[in-house]
Enzyme design. Structure first.
Site, short mmCIF file in Angstrom:
data_model
loop_
_atom_site.label_atom_id
_atom_site.label_comp_id
_atom_site.label_asym_id
_atom_site.label_seq_id
_atom_site.Cartn_x
_atom_site.Cartn_y
_atom_site.Cartn_z
N GLU A 9 10.35 5.62 -6.99
CA GLU A 9 9.89 4.85 -7.95
C GLU A 9 10.88 4.92 -8.90
O GLU A 9 11.32 5.73 -9.84
CB GLU A 9 8.69 5.50 -8.76
N CYS A 62 9.35 3.01 -17.21
CA CYS A 62 9.70 2.03 -16.19
C CYS A 62 9.28 0.64 -15.90
O CYS A 62 9.99 -0.20 -15.95
CB CYS A 62 9.36 2.99 -14.69
#
Ligand code: ADP
Length: 468
Positions: free
Chosen positions: A242, A276
């Protein structure tokens, strides 16, 4: 000492060699001695030795452990939230530290409650085939500094549920938070099932290179993610990556600027933009450009930046000097290119702490570094467009593709645009919302592999077909 300080004091090493400082004040909050590659070997020894007995438990037994893990986090919630504020910097209240801790509890319980039954694939007169999901063995879990507890929980909870043991390496910037989480979870987990190793990239690398680590769950930058692929190649380890994002939001001309201002604010400024999947570039049509900026600026102005221990703070400091420098460089560059600073952009460097003001930048070209690079801070560039096709091309014009959003009064139209955006998740009239049952992962250089829900459980196990 206040009761909520006890956990932080416990995981801090009195004779530690590195001082850890509060990003809001610069005050020393504890000490650590970073681990070494030899410590990684010892941690993997422990995890490998504990794994067969953990895998031999029934699924119901492991589910019960996950629920007890959630209980113990609830019992220590205020101490964990305090540790997050002091080391990571996010505010205690709002979408801050308590929210992060509550998320850990929610994710543990949801991961415990997710069914993953054996699938019967074929069952007729001549064939019978079933699909089972077996443990991989030892999982190496490597985390960043922005959401130190919840990202670790996303890696730990499904791995344990599926019968793996875990070695967790927190970011060197949030070591105390990582140790605090593991300390609390180990009040209820059997010995050896979850171990922490601390340190920087050399320690992460040793974990990835260890042949007994069959799966690496990695959340961090694109650059380091690419290194993890190389480091793990000799082991053919399974990977969930990720990585970074530079999420675009595309506003359509039919929105009411006052109605979307709050959603745009939280999408972009959650955790001071150090998320993120935060909204990092906003494309707004000419027809409503000034009104969207006015509404967003008015809402943003009501959100106070300050020390996260103050219950009224909405945005804290940046976590570290490195990130502060990135944000400052990108804003200065935008200013020099002639972009308009609508608000912020003028940090007060006479004060301690890594504070950066909430900043909105208008009339900026799409090719500016503030648009093309991930700023990871409280700064939103707002790009004007006249042609929707151009806005879509700009939105897709970067290498990464974690999230994206479309803002419109017309859901069907928004879904059409969403389908054309190159991102793992596209939100409509919101940005960044996640759910433990909804898989999450990236497109392009934002990585591969899915977290959460049934897909997340499958990703930390080996599929095995039994046929006959
Ligand atoms: P971020 O700045 O987003 O935290 P990084 O990718 O630098 O991103 O760091 C994420 C995590 O990866 C941290 O825990 C870091 O220590 C670890 N790390 C850094 N270099 C390596 C490497 N070569 N191999 C494995 N892990 C690493």
């Amino acid at each position: 000492m206040e009761a909520r300080e006890a956990l932080l004091a416990r995981v801090s090493a009195a004779d530690g060699t590195t001082e850890i400082r509060d990003p809001a004040t610069g005050e020393v909050i504890g000490k650590v001695t970073y681990g070494t590659p030899e410590d990684v070997k010892a941690a993997v020894d422990t995890a490998a030795a504990a794994q067969p007995a953990w895998a031999a438990l029934s699924d119901e037994q492991r589910v019960a452990f996950l629920n007890r893990a959630a209980d113990t986090i609830e019992e220590h919630a205020e101490e964990l939230a305090y540790a997050i504020v002091r080391e990571q910097g996010k505010p205690i209240n709002g979408l801050g530290a308590r929210y992060e801790v509550a998320g850990c509890v929610g994710w543990l319980r949801a991961t415990a409650a997710t069914p993953l039954p054996t699938e019967v694939l074929v069952d007729d007169e001549t064939n019978h085939a079933e699909l089972h999901y077996r443990p991989i063995g030892v999982v190496g879990a490597i985390t960043p500094w922005n959401w130190p507890l919840i990202i670790a929980t996303w890696q730990i909870a499904p791995s344990l549920r599926m019968g793996n043991t875990v070695v967790q390496k927190p970011s060197e910037y949030t070591t105390l938070c990582g140790l605090a989480l593991v300390d609390v979870l180990n009040e209820v987990l059997p010995e050896g099932v979850l171990t922490a190793v601390t340190g920087a990239g050399d320690v992460g690398e040793a974990l990835v290179r260890d042949k007994r680590v069959g799966k690496v769950m990695f959340t961090g930058s694109v650059k380091t993610g690419m290194k993890v692929v190389e480091e793990s190649a000799g082991n053919l380890s399974r990977l969930t990556l990720e990585l970074g994002g530079n999420d675009a939001g595309v506003v359509l001309p039919d929105v009411d600027p006052d109605k979307v201002a709050e959603g745009l604010f939280y999408g972009a400024f959650i955790n001071n933009g150090q998320t993120c999947a935060a909204l990092k570039r906003l494309y707004v049509p000419d027809a409503i450009y000034d009104r969207v900026i006015d509404s967003l600026a008015a809402f943003t102005a009501t959100m106070p930046t300050g020390n996260g221990l103050d219950e009224n703070t909405a945005l804290g400091p940046l976590q570290n000097q490195m990130q502060w420098n990135v944000v400052n460089r990108l804003v200065e560059d935008a200013r020099q290119r002639g972009a308009r600073v609508v608000m912020g952009g003028d940090p007060d460097t006479s004060q301690p702490g890594f504070f950066y003001p909430k900043t909105l930048i208008a009339d900026i070209d799409d090719d500016a570094p503030l648009v093309q690079e991930e700023q990871f801070g409280p700064v939103l560039p707002i790009i004007r467009y006249t042609d929707l096709e151009q806005a879509i091309a700009w939105a897709n014009g970067v290498d990464v593709g974690l999230g994206a959003s479309v803002w419109s009064a017309d859901r069907d139209k928004a879904k059409e645009i969403a389908a054309r955006l190159e991102a793992g998740t596209v939100w409509i009239n919101g940005h960044g919302g996640i759910h433990p049952m909804v898989p999450f992962g990236g497109a392009k250089h934002s990585g591969y592999g899915l977290e959460f829900g049934v897909e997340g459980l499958k990703s930390v196990s080996v599929p095995q077909v039994i046929s006959g």
